[in-house]
Design an enzyme around this catalytic site. Structure first.
Site, PDB file in Angstrom:
ATOM      1  N   GLY A  12       0.691  -1.360  -0.097  1.00  0.00           N
ATOM      2  CA  GLY A  12       0.046   0.171  -0.156  1.00  0.00           C
ATOM      3  C   GLY A  12       0.860   1.281   0.092  1.00  0.00           C
ATOM      4  N   THR A  13       2.217   1.266  -0.288  1.00  0.00           N
ATOM      5  CA  THR A  13       2.795   2.435  -0.496  1.00  0.00           C
ATOM      6  C   THR A  13       2.194   3.623  -1.369  1.00  0.00           C
ATOM      7  OG1 THR A  13       4.402   1.653  -2.246  1.00  0.00           O
ATOM      8  CG2 THR A  13       4.875   1.223   0.035  1.00  0.00           C
ATOM      9  N   ASN A  14       1.473   3.074  -2.666  1.00  0.00           N
ATOM     10  CA  ASN A  14       0.916   3.797  -3.434  1.00  0.00           C
ATOM     11  C   ASN A  14      -0.320   4.546  -2.788  1.00  0.00           C
ATOM     12  OD1 ASN A  14       2.091   4.024  -6.607  1.00  0.00           O
ATOM     13  ND2 ASN A  14       2.361   1.881  -5.783  1.00  0.00           N
ATOM     14  N   ASN A 108      -4.935   2.501 -13.493  1.00  0.00           N
ATOM     15  CA  ASN A 108      -3.811   1.553 -12.555  1.00  0.00           C
ATOM     16  C   ASN A 108      -2.488   2.312 -12.719  1.00  0.00           C
ATOM     17  OD1 ASN A 108      -2.873  -1.164 -12.016  1.00  0.00           O
ATOM     18  ND2 ASN A 108      -2.337  -1.262 -14.032  1.00  0.00           N
ATOM     19  N   HIS A 110       1.189   0.950 -13.166  1.00  0.00           N
ATOM     20  CA  HIS A 110       2.114  -0.096 -13.689  1.00  0.00           C
ATOM     21  C   HIS A 110       3.640   0.145 -13.555  1.00  0.00           C
ATOM     22  CE1 HIS A 110       3.013  -4.121 -15.378  1.00  0.00           C
ATOM     23  NE2 HIS A 110       3.939  -3.444 -16.275  1.00  0.00           N
TER      24      HIS A 110
HETATM   25  C1  GAR Z   1       3.510  -1.286  -7.169  1.00  0.00           C
HETATM   26  O1  GAR Z   1       4.893  -1.297  -7.621  1.00  0.00           O
HETATM   27  C2  GAR Z   1       2.695  -1.400  -8.347  1.00  0.00           C
HETATM   28  O2  GAR Z   1       3.254  -0.496  -9.453  1.00  0.00           O
HETATM   29  C3  GAR Z   1       2.574  -2.676  -8.797  1.00  0.00           C
HETATM   30  O3  GAR Z   1       2.503  -3.396  -7.474  1.00  0.00           O
HETATM   31  C4  GAR Z   1       3.256  -2.673  -6.597  1.00  0.00           C
HETATM   32  C5  GAR Z   1       2.225  -2.277  -5.277  1.00  0.00           C
HETATM   33  O4  GAR Z   1       2.960  -1.814  -4.195  1.00  0.00           O
HETATM   34  N1  GAR Z   1       1.473  -3.164  -9.603  1.00  0.00           N
HETATM   35  C6  GAR Z   1       1.406  -4.067 -10.476  1.00  0.00           C
HETATM   36  O5  GAR Z   1       2.668  -4.711 -10.852  1.00  0.00           O
HETATM   37  C7  GAR Z   1       0.432  -4.116 -11.487  1.00  0.00           C
HETATM   38  N2  GAR Z   1       0.668  -4.905 -12.406  1.00  0.00           N
HETATM   39  P1  GAR Z   1       2.133  -0.979  -3.039  1.00  0.00           P
HETATM   40  O6  GAR Z   1       1.069  -1.895  -2.646  1.00  0.00           O
HETATM   41  O7  GAR Z   1       3.236  -0.569  -2.221  1.00  0.00           O
HETATM   42  O8  GAR Z   1       1.860   0.321  -3.624  1.00  0.00           O
END
Ligand code: GAR
Length: 208
Positions: A12-14, A108, A110
Site C-alpha cells: 500500500g505504498t501507492n 492503474n 504499472h
Molecule cells: C507497485 O509497484 C505497483 O506498480 C505494482 O505493484 C506494486 C504495489 O506496491 N503493480 C503492478 O505490478 C500491477 N501490474 P504498493 O502496494 O506498495 O503500492
C-alpha cells in the site's frame, strides 16, 4: 469533489502516497471514499485505518466461484458511490462487468514504461527482474485507464527512471516507486479531479 475508491493487494505504498498528497494539498478536490483489498493481510488495510478511511476485504477465497466474487467486488465498489476507481497494486484481474460499468473511470499504476514489460505475468517484482535480465538502462512507471486487455488502456502519464550498475530487482523497484509511481499516480488523480484528462479514439489527452 472527486470521490475515489482505492483497490489494493499488498504493502500500500501507492495508497500512502495518495493519502499524503491529499493531506499536503498536492491533490485537491479529491476524497478517498474507501479502500478495498482482496487480501485480508495487506498492510495497505492498516494504512487505511490509520488514516481513518473505511476499508473492506473482498477475497476470492470467501466466494464459491469467480463470477460470484466478481459481482461482490462490483457491489463493494458501487456501495462507495465513487467517480474513479484507483488500482494501487491491485493484483486481481478486473472483471469485465466492472470495466463496462466504469469505462474510463478505472486507473492503474504499472511499474514499467508501457508497452515494455507489461501484459500477462508482468506484475510486482517480476517486472523489475525482467528489465534487469534484458539489460535496459531506462525503466519507469505508467498510469493508464483500464480496458479489457492487460495493461492496454489509454496512457495518462509516464515517468522514466535510470537503472544503475549493481541494481537488484528490490533496489530497482524501490527507485521506480520513489521517483515515478508515488509521483505520477497522485498527479494523474489531481488532473482527473480537475477535468483535465479526456480520452478520444483510445488516446488520453492531459491538459497542462
Ligand atoms: C507497485 O509497484 C505497483 O506498480 C505494482 O505493484 C506494486 C504495489 O506496491 N503493480 C503492478 O505490478 C500491477 N501490474 P504498493 O502496494 O506498495 O503500492
Amino acid at each position: 469533489m472527486l470521490r475515489i475508491a482505492v483497490l489494493v493487494s499488498g504493502g500500500g505504498t501507492n495508497l500512502q502516497a495518495i493519502i499524503d498528497k491529499i493531506a499536503s494539498g498536492d491533490i485537491t478536490d479529491t476524497e478517498i471514499a474507501g479502500v478495498i483489498s482482496n487480501n485480508e493481510n495487506a498492510y495497505a488495510l492498516t494504512r487505511a485505518k490509520k488514516a481513518g478511511i473505511p476499508a473492506m476485504v473482498v477475497s476470492p477465497k470467501n466466494f464459491e466461484n469467480r463470477e460470484v466474487f466478481n459481482r461482490a467486488l462490483l457491489d463493494a465498489v458501487d456501495s462507495l458511490n465513487v467517480d474513479l476507481i484507483v488500482l494501487a497494486g491491485f493484483l486481481v484481474v478486473i472483471p469485465e462487468i466492472m470495466i463496462d460499468a466504469y469505462t474510463n473511470k478505472i486507473i492503474n499504476i504499472h511499474p514499467s514504461l508501457i508497452p515494455s514489460f507489461c501484459g500477462t505475468g508482468y506484475y510486482g517484482l517480476k517486472v523489475h527482474e525482467a528489465a534487469l535480465s534484458r539489460g535496459v538502462k531506462l525503466v519507469g512507471a505508467t498510469v493508464h485507464f483500464v480496458d479489457k486487455g492487460t495493461d492496454t488502456g489509454p496512457i495518462i502519464m509516464q515517468k522514466a527512471v535510470e537503472v544503475k550498475n549493481g541494481d537488484t530487482p528490490e533496489v530497482l523497484q524501490r527507485r521506480v516507486m520513489e521517483q515515478a509511481e508515488w509521483v505520477i499516480m497522485p498527479a494523474a488523480i489531481d488532473k482527473i479531479a480537475h477535468g483535465k484528462v479526456k480520452v478520444t479514439d483510445g488516446i488520453a489527452i492531459v491538459e497542462d
